[in-house]
Design an enzyme around this catalytic site. Sequence first.
Site, PDB file in Angstrom:
ATOM      1  N   TYR A  45      41.794 -19.208 -46.764  1.00 13.31           N
ATOM      2  CA  TYR A  45      42.389 -20.377 -47.804  1.00 13.31           C
ATOM      3  C   TYR A  45      41.382 -20.761 -48.590  1.00 13.31           C
ATOM      4  CZ  TYR A  45      47.264 -20.393 -46.378  1.00 13.31           C
ATOM      5  OH  TYR A  45      48.708 -19.864 -46.121  1.00 13.31           O
ATOM      6  N   SER A  46      40.268 -21.643 -47.872  1.00 18.73           N
ATOM      7  CA  SER A  46      39.392 -22.334 -48.440  1.00 18.73           C
ATOM      8  C   SER A  46      38.288 -21.665 -49.353  1.00 18.73           C
ATOM      9  CB  SER A  46      38.849 -23.594 -47.550  1.00 18.73           C
ATOM     10  OG  SER A  46      39.771 -24.068 -46.799  1.00 18.73           O
ATOM     11  N   GLU A  97      50.805 -24.453 -39.371  1.00 21.12           N
ATOM     12  CA  GLU A  97      49.611 -24.819 -38.831  1.00 21.12           C
ATOM     13  C   GLU A  97      49.502 -26.387 -38.732  1.00 21.12           C
ATOM     14  OE1 GLU A  97      46.305 -24.227 -41.910  1.00 21.12           O
ATOM     15  OE2 GLU A  97      44.806 -24.812 -40.633  1.00 21.12           O
ATOM     16  N   SER A 145      43.122 -32.108 -45.195  1.00 19.86           N
ATOM     17  CA  SER A 145      42.697 -33.497 -44.626  1.00 19.86           C
ATOM     18  C   SER A 145      43.569 -34.408 -44.376  1.00 19.86           C
ATOM     19  CB  SER A 145      41.514 -34.007 -45.436  1.00 19.86           C
ATOM     20  OG  SER A 145      42.162 -34.684 -46.677  1.00 19.86           O
TER      21      SER A 145
HETATM   22  C1  LIG Z   1      36.162 -27.030 -38.366  1.00 19.91           C
HETATM   23  C2  LIG Z   1      36.870 -26.422 -39.732  1.00 19.91           C
HETATM   24  C3  LIG Z   1      37.512 -25.307 -39.861  1.00 19.91           C
HETATM   25  C4  LIG Z   1      38.015 -24.947 -40.818  1.00 19.91           C
HETATM   26  N1  LIG Z   1      38.815 -23.803 -40.639  1.00 19.91           N
HETATM   27  C5  LIG Z   1      39.182 -23.165 -41.842  1.00 19.91           C
HETATM   28  C6  LIG Z   1      39.926 -21.822 -41.912  1.00 19.91           C
HETATM   29  O1  LIG Z   1      39.587 -21.060 -40.880  1.00 19.91           O
HETATM   30  N2  LIG Z   1      40.361 -21.410 -42.964  1.00 19.91           N
HETATM   31  C7  LIG Z   1      40.239 -22.007 -44.387  1.00 19.91           C
HETATM   32  O2  LIG Z   1      40.568 -21.438 -45.296  1.00 19.91           O
HETATM   33  N3  LIG Z   1      39.813 -22.970 -44.197  1.00 19.91           N
HETATM   34  C8  LIG Z   1      39.251 -23.590 -43.136  1.00 19.91           C
HETATM   35  N4  LIG Z   1      38.820 -24.911 -43.120  1.00 19.91           N
HETATM   36  C9  LIG Z   1      38.595 -25.903 -44.578  1.00 19.91           C
HETATM   37  C10 LIG Z   1      39.563 -26.946 -44.442  1.00 19.91           C
HETATM   38  O3  LIG Z   1      40.971 -26.349 -44.871  1.00 19.91           O
HETATM   39  C11 LIG Z   1      39.091 -27.820 -45.830  1.00 19.91           C
HETATM   40  O4  LIG Z   1      37.642 -28.411 -45.389  1.00 19.91           O
HETATM   41  C12 LIG Z   1      39.862 -28.967 -46.017  1.00 19.91           C
HETATM   42  O5  LIG Z   1      41.271 -28.472 -46.886  1.00 19.91           O
HETATM   43  C13 LIG Z   1      39.266 -30.025 -46.979  1.00 19.91           C
HETATM   44  O6  LIG Z   1      38.896 -29.457 -48.023  1.00 19.91           O
HETATM   45  P1  LIG Z   1      37.237 -29.549 -48.627  1.00 19.91           P
HETATM   46  O7  LIG Z   1      36.264 -29.375 -47.231  1.00 19.91           O
HETATM   47  O8  LIG Z   1      36.809 -28.784 -49.699  1.00 19.91           O
HETATM   48  O9  LIG Z   1      37.036 -31.057 -48.844  1.00 19.91           O
HETATM   49  P2  LIG Z   1      37.409 -31.946 -50.189  1.00 19.91           P
HETATM   50  O10 LIG Z   1      38.850 -31.175 -50.904  1.00 19.91           O
HETATM   51  O11 LIG Z   1      36.223 -31.701 -51.206  1.00 19.91           O
HETATM   52  O12 LIG Z   1      37.685 -33.338 -49.682  1.00 19.91           O
HETATM   53  C14 LIG Z   1      36.572 -34.216 -49.709  1.00 19.91           C
HETATM   54  C15 LIG Z   1      37.224 -35.497 -49.146  1.00 19.91           C
HETATM   55  O13 LIG Z   1      38.000 -36.194 -50.188  1.00 19.91           O
HETATM   56  C16 LIG Z   1      39.431 -36.539 -49.831  1.00 19.91           C
HETATM   57  N5  LIG Z   1      40.405 -36.183 -50.928  1.00 19.91           N
HETATM   58  C17 LIG Z   1      40.447 -34.812 -51.632  1.00 19.91           C
HETATM   59  N6  LIG Z   1      41.315 -35.029 -52.343  1.00 19.91           N
HETATM   60  C18 LIG Z   1      42.337 -35.986 -52.027  1.00 19.91           C
HETATM   61  C19 LIG Z   1      43.511 -36.687 -52.669  1.00 19.91           C
HETATM   62  N7  LIG Z   1      44.294 -36.088 -53.585  1.00 19.91           N
HETATM   63  N8  LIG Z   1      43.726 -37.994 -51.977  1.00 19.91           N
HETATM   64  C20 LIG Z   1      43.054 -38.399 -51.332  1.00 19.91           C
HETATM   65  N9  LIG Z   1      42.018 -38.098 -50.620  1.00 19.91           N
HETATM   66  C21 LIG Z   1      41.420 -36.733 -51.032  1.00 19.91           C
HETATM   67  C22 LIG Z   1      39.484 -35.378 -48.443  1.00 19.91           C
HETATM   68  O14 LIG Z   1      40.464 -36.232 -47.711  1.00 19.91           O
HETATM   69  C23 LIG Z   1      38.086 -35.533 -47.981  1.00 19.91           C
HETATM   70  O15 LIG Z   1      37.887 -36.725 -47.383  1.00 19.91           O
HETATM   71  C24 LIG Z   1      37.925 -25.661 -41.953  1.00 19.91           C
HETATM   72  C25 LIG Z   1      37.375 -26.852 -41.963  1.00 19.91           C
HETATM   73  C26 LIG Z   1      36.667 -27.385 -40.894  1.00 19.91           C
HETATM   74  C27 LIG Z   1      36.119 -28.587 -41.229  1.00 19.91           C
END
Ligand SMILES: Cc1cc2nc3c(=O)[nH]c(=O)nc-3n(C[C@H](O)[C@H](O)[C@H](O)COP(=O)(O)OP(=O)(O)OC[C@H]3O[C@@H](n4cnc5c(N)ncnc54)[C@H](O)[C@@H]3O)c2cc1C
Length: 392
Positions: free
Chosen positions: A130-131, A246, A377
């Site tokens: 996804y990400s 999930e 998150s």
């Molecule tokens: C251990 C781990 C395993 C993972 N495994 C997978 C996987 O297998 N497959 C996959 O596809 N992804 C995976 N992920 C990715 C995960 O889904 C993303 O990290 C998550 O969705 C957050 O996206 P980002 O890291 O880009 O952070 P960002 O989206 O950049 O967010 C940064 C910060 O801003 C806050 N924020 C962002 N938007 C808003 C909003 N609208 N309102 C309030 N706050 C906001 C967030 O809460 C966070 O604190 C994994 C992540 C981790 C840490």
Amino acid sequence: MNLDLTPEDIAFRDEVRAFLKDKLTPDLAAAGRLATSVFIEPEYSLPWQRILHRKGWVAPHWPKEYGGTGWDEMQRYIFASECARAGAPGLAPMGLGMVGPCIIGYGTPEQKAYYLPRLLAGEDYWCQGYSEPGSGSDLASLQLKAESDGDDYILNGTKIWTTHAHHANKMFCLVRTDPKTKPQLGITFLLLDMKSPGIKVDPIITLAGEHELNQVFFDNVRVPKSGRLGEENDGWSVAKYLLEFERGGGSSAGLEAVLGRLKTHLFTHGADAGLIRRFGDVSMKLEAIKITEQRVLAELTGGQPPGPAASMLKVQRTELMQAIDTLGIEALGEHAGVHQPDAWLPGANVPVIGPDALVTGMARYLNNRAGSIYGGSNEVQRNIMAKAVLGL
Ligand SMILES: Cc1cc2nc3c(=O)[nH]c(=O)nc-3n(C[C@H](O)[C@H](O)[C@H](O)COP(=O)(O)OP(=O)(O)OC[C@H]3O[C@@H](n4cnc5c(N)ncnc54)[C@H](O)[C@@H]3O)c2cc1C
């Protein structure tokens, strides 16, 4: 809700206990107990999955016609609790927990006939694409390009944070099939083979020193259109359906087991009143979550997604998990460093298994910081609840 066990429930619990006593080998039990994140190495989770499959107990949350057990919510809760209590390794969530229910909901008869039996038997190991860099919370902005070419799509781009991509032979993945329309309307959901030419998997090592995460690169990767789940450009509906499983899947039974070990530690080695009070606080929160889980489980009967309750459970469970881990390392004090294999199991003579750093309270603490990030998150979950439940 009546939480007392009926005589039938007790008989069922005893049947599960007898099964676990018979089939859960010491190695598998140690792998479960010493796990420091929700993802257990397939070296341990797959053999256990196959044992459960042979018994017909591998997918309690699936509809019976597709291989589910037909258990009611109390039986599913008892099963999860007993497995956690005995230290059974958790099964990889991406297959049975996520893509399985999605294939049941959106798959063609051919896709169901091919993928579901393989999922149950643990013949395929799935990862979630996804990400992307820059597309996490704002998932609909994803860019991995999929161009139509006859019976195939050709993929170019990258996915990131892909848990266990280095173990997986299959990926479910979101791709951009129409860059011109509204972001949510140009996404397609694909099932693909990780051995396809042009896929490269690079490791990302976590703060705890472990290799769970990866970045996956796609260079002109051909994916047959027969691997599309749902309609072209309607992948967003499939993606959201999957995310409910999930976030809402799993249970707090594992937390109960960790809390039990912490209790032993606190009361065996002595702890100050502040720690004991916080132990009481997290114990009460766990009870509240257990009751909520049973209500949500009841709604999940028949393979339905849990709706916004999934977001609530995700927030509650991960915050509690982090509170328990924090309490755990504070209780361990100076012993909370890495390489303390028996720190969580006072007095137990448990062999160190799996990759080196997998056996410590500190590794758990560090890994589980990610609980409030992955799966969307917790801030994003609160936004979902504000909209869907409070109508804000
Ligand atoms: C251990 C781990 C395993 C993972 N495994 C997978 C996987 O297998 N497959 C996959 O596809 N992804 C995976 N992920 C990715 C995960 O889904 C993303 O990290 C998550 O969705 C957050 O996206 P980002 O890291 O880009 O952070 P960002 O989206 O950049 O967010 C940064 C910060 O801003 C806050 N924020 C962002 N938007 C808003 C909003 N609208 N309102 C309030 N706050 C906001 C967030 O809460 C966070 O604190 C994994 C992540 C981790 C840490």
